[in-house]
Write a protein that holds these residues in place. Sequence first.
Motif, PDB file in Angstrom:
ATOM      1  N   SER A  32       0.811  -1.225   0.000  1.00  0.00           N
ATOM      2  CA  SER A  32       0.000   0.000   0.000  1.00  0.00           C
ATOM      3  C   SER A  32       0.843   1.274   0.000  1.00  0.00           C
ATOM      4  O   SER A  32       0.420   2.288  -0.541  1.00  0.00           O
ATOM      5  CB  SER A  32      -0.956   0.009   1.191  1.00  0.00           C
ATOM      6  OG  SER A  32      -0.234  -0.024   2.408  1.00  0.00           O
ATOM      7  N   SER A  35       4.543   3.137  -4.574  1.00  0.00           N
ATOM      8  CA  SER A  35       4.018   3.749  -5.791  1.00  0.00           C
ATOM      9  C   SER A  35       4.198   2.792  -6.969  1.00  0.00           C
ATOM     10  O   SER A  35       5.323   2.373  -7.272  1.00  0.00           O
ATOM     11  CB  SER A  35       4.755   5.056  -6.072  1.00  0.00           C
ATOM     12  OG  SER A  35       4.505   5.485  -7.390  1.00  0.00           O
ATOM     13  N   TRP A  37       3.818   3.435 -10.248  1.00  0.00           N
ATOM     14  CA  TRP A  37       4.580   4.030 -11.350  1.00  0.00           C
ATOM     15  C   TRP A  37       6.050   4.205 -11.005  1.00  0.00           C
ATOM     16  O   TRP A  37       6.911   4.099 -11.875  1.00  0.00           O
ATOM     17  CB  TRP A  37       3.944   5.342 -11.805  1.00  0.00           C
ATOM     18  CG  TRP A  37       2.678   5.030 -12.535  1.00  0.00           C
ATOM     19  CD1 TRP A  37       1.407   5.278 -12.108  1.00  0.00           C
ATOM     20  CD2 TRP A  37       2.547   4.338 -13.774  1.00  0.00           C
ATOM     21  NE1 TRP A  37       0.495   4.795 -13.009  1.00  0.00           N
ATOM     22  CE2 TRP A  37       1.173   4.209 -14.053  1.00  0.00           C
ATOM     23  CE3 TRP A  37       3.446   3.808 -14.691  1.00  0.00           C
ATOM     24  CZ2 TRP A  37       0.684   3.585 -15.196  1.00  0.00           C
ATOM     25  CZ3 TRP A  37       2.964   3.185 -15.828  1.00  0.00           C
ATOM     26  CH2 TRP A  37       1.608   3.076 -16.066  1.00  0.00           C
ATOM     27  N   MET A  38       6.355   4.451  -9.750  1.00  0.00           N
ATOM     28  CA  MET A  38       7.759   4.530  -9.358  1.00  0.00           C
ATOM     29  C   MET A  38       8.439   3.195  -9.616  1.00  0.00           C
ATOM     30  O   MET A  38       9.545   3.138 -10.155  1.00  0.00           O
ATOM     31  CB  MET A  38       7.881   4.919  -7.875  1.00  0.00           C
ATOM     32  CG  MET A  38       9.310   5.027  -7.395  1.00  0.00           C
ATOM     33  SD  MET A  38       9.896   3.421  -6.833  1.00  0.00           S
ATOM     34  CE  MET A  38      11.468   3.804  -6.194  1.00  0.00           C
ATOM     35  N   TYR A  39       7.784   2.090  -9.261  1.00  0.00           N
ATOM     36  CA  TYR A  39       8.392   0.772  -9.455  1.00  0.00           C
ATOM     37  C   TYR A  39       8.432   0.370 -10.926  1.00  0.00           C
ATOM     38  O   TYR A  39       9.353  -0.331 -11.354  1.00  0.00           O
ATOM     39  CB  TYR A  39       7.713  -0.297  -8.598  1.00  0.00           C
ATOM     40  CG  TYR A  39       8.463  -0.471  -7.315  1.00  0.00           C
ATOM     41  CD1 TYR A  39       9.488  -1.391  -7.198  1.00  0.00           C
ATOM     42  CD2 TYR A  39       8.198   0.332  -6.223  1.00  0.00           C
ATOM     43  CE1 TYR A  39      10.225  -1.516  -6.030  1.00  0.00           C
ATOM     44  CE2 TYR A  39       8.915   0.213  -5.056  1.00  0.00           C
ATOM     45  CZ  TYR A  39       9.925  -0.710  -4.965  1.00  0.00           C
ATOM     46  OH  TYR A  39      10.654  -0.827  -3.811  1.00  0.00           O
ATOM     47  N   LYS A  79       2.951  -5.707  -6.166  1.00  0.00           N
ATOM     48  CA  LYS A  79       2.126  -4.487  -6.220  1.00  0.00           C
ATOM     49  C   LYS A  79       0.986  -4.677  -7.182  1.00  0.00           C
ATOM     50  O   LYS A  79      -0.166  -4.296  -6.899  1.00  0.00           O
ATOM     51  CB  LYS A  79       2.997  -3.288  -6.603  1.00  0.00           C
ATOM     52  CG  LYS A  79       2.233  -1.975  -6.732  1.00  0.00           C
ATOM     53  CD  LYS A  79       1.686  -1.517  -5.393  1.00  0.00           C
ATOM     54  CE  LYS A  79       1.021  -0.161  -5.504  1.00  0.00           C
ATOM     55  NZ  LYS A  79       0.388   0.239  -4.254  1.00  0.00           N
TER      56      LYS A  79
END
Length: 83
Positions: A32, A35, A37-39, A79
């Motif tokens: 949770s 992020s 998009w970061m990953y 994720k």
Amino acid sequence: MTLEWMGYVAATCTTLSFVPQAVRTLRTRDTSGISLWMYVVFTFGIACWFGYGLFLRSWPMIASNAVTFVLAATILRMKLRYG
């Protein structure tokens, strides 16, 4: 003597710094606070660094980015699966 040893030290530090997050995520399955998009971008960037390391035949780059890619891709999969 070259400064290749510095590459090994840097690769070891950056890869090891990523391990606690990977272990915690694998144990708790809690993504949770991560992020998506970061990953996505991070994992893609690591794959690019790995390719660049292959091009340069730089073992510190190749080894560290191979390990980090596996860890990052695992977290990214979790994720996507657990949200």
